[in-house]
Write an enzyme that holds these catalytic residues in place. Structure first.
Site: not given
Length: 335
Positions: A150, A278, A305
């Site tokens: 991320s 996501d 995610h």
């Protein structure tokens, strides 16, 4: 991960995200054990790096083919993550099974102790990434395999972009998993609707207290009332993240820190993995083929995610780390 499909009992990106983080199995065998090393930074602060402790000599050792390299895998965590995050534990389990060294550097303020300097960390923190990787490279003696999750993945790509041809001396291959490489698009997505009610609120619940502690360390650092009033990541970044790290405001920060516009500058093998469902990374924000250069893009339809749960109930989160480390090992050092 092109052929990845989530279990039938776990439909939808939000369920795949939340269940993977909260309930899926994250390692095989005993939990990974880490030893912590504290490094003094050039600006008088510190970062904490957790290194995987190898299994005892008496324990079953991984089967490593003769002549196979003993890679050193490094993972940069996501927003408010740590070596305790489910993905960090899963990569540790995979590294242990392969006989690899494994390290998780913590961004400042994420190791359980607030850092000292009048700064924290951000999505484009490529100078910090570079300093950490160069030190680990000197310790290991060979180029590293590096994963960013991320926020950590966007910052890792920004490092590879800024390093250019010199990146190969430090990292043999890199991978960004579920990374918001267009920060404006992802920032808008996380602040609205269900995401704003659940995910943005969850992040702010830990980020705002840290920021207030930082203000007690450094009185006058930012406007306390504006921070208390922040209800979105945009507002938080506008009063805290952007000005503390040299950006004019949130739009300036999100524009200058995003990795997507600079993918063509990457000169080492790089993987970008984003699921189409996501919630944080809109499909439209992902690069087109002509924008990739040497970057490989994986876009499975499902996964959420940093989720990618797999198997029978309650599932596990080892499939993604296995696929990513397979790719890194196969592409390490390729031109």
């Amino acid at each position: 991960m092109h052929g990845y499909r989530a279990p039938r009992w776990l439909p939808g990106g939000n369920l795949q995200t939340i269940w993977a983080a909260r309930a899926s199995r994250r390692h095989l065998g005993p939990p990974p054990r880490f030893e912590r090393e504290r490094w003094a930074t050039p600006d008088g602060d510190f970062v904490d790096v957790d290194h995987l402790v190898p299994p005892p000599a008496a324990a079953a050792q991984p089967v490593v083919p003769a002549g196979a390299p003993r890679h050193h895998l490094v993972l940069f965590h996501g927003l408010e993550g740590s070596s305790e995050s489910q993905y960090a534990q899963a990569f540790a389990s995979v590294a242990r099974s392969r006989g690899w060294a494994y390290s998780v550097p913590h961004f400042r303020g994420c190791s359980g102790e607030l850092n000292r300097a009048p700064r924290a960390y951000h999505s484009g923190d490529f100078e910090e990434i570079g300093w950490i990787l160069q030190r680990l490279r000197r310790q290991h003696g060979a180029p590293l395999l590096v994963v960013g999750i991320s926020l950590g993945g966007n910052a890792l790509l920004r490092w590879a972009q800024e390093a250019g041809d010199s990146a190969a001396a430090t990292a043999a291959a890199v991978a960004a998993v579920c990374s918001p490489i267009d920060l404006a698009a992802s920032g808008a997505a996380i602040d609205r609707g269900f995401n704003g009610l659940v995910y943005a609120r969850m992040f702010l619940a830990t980020m705002k207290p840290k920021a207030l502690h930082k203000l007690r360390q450094h009185p006058g650092l930012f406007d306390r009332e504006r921070l208390l009033a922040a209800r979105t990541l945009y507002a938080f970044d506008d009063v805290f993240t952007a000005p503390l790290h040299g950006f004019r405001d949130t739009p300036d920060y999100w524009r200058r820190a995003s990795a997507r516009p600079h993918l063509m500058r990457i000169r080492i093998p790089a993987l970008v993995l984003n699921a189409d469902n996501d919630s944080f990374v809109p499909q439209a924000s992902l690069p087109q083929e002509r924008q990739l250069g040497r970057v490989t893009l994986w876009r499975p339809a499902q996964g959420g995610h940093v989720g990618f749960p797999h198997g029978a109930f309650p599932g596990h989160v080892l499939a993604m780390p296995q696929a990513v480390t397979d790719w890194l090992a196969a592409h390490a050092g390729r031109p």
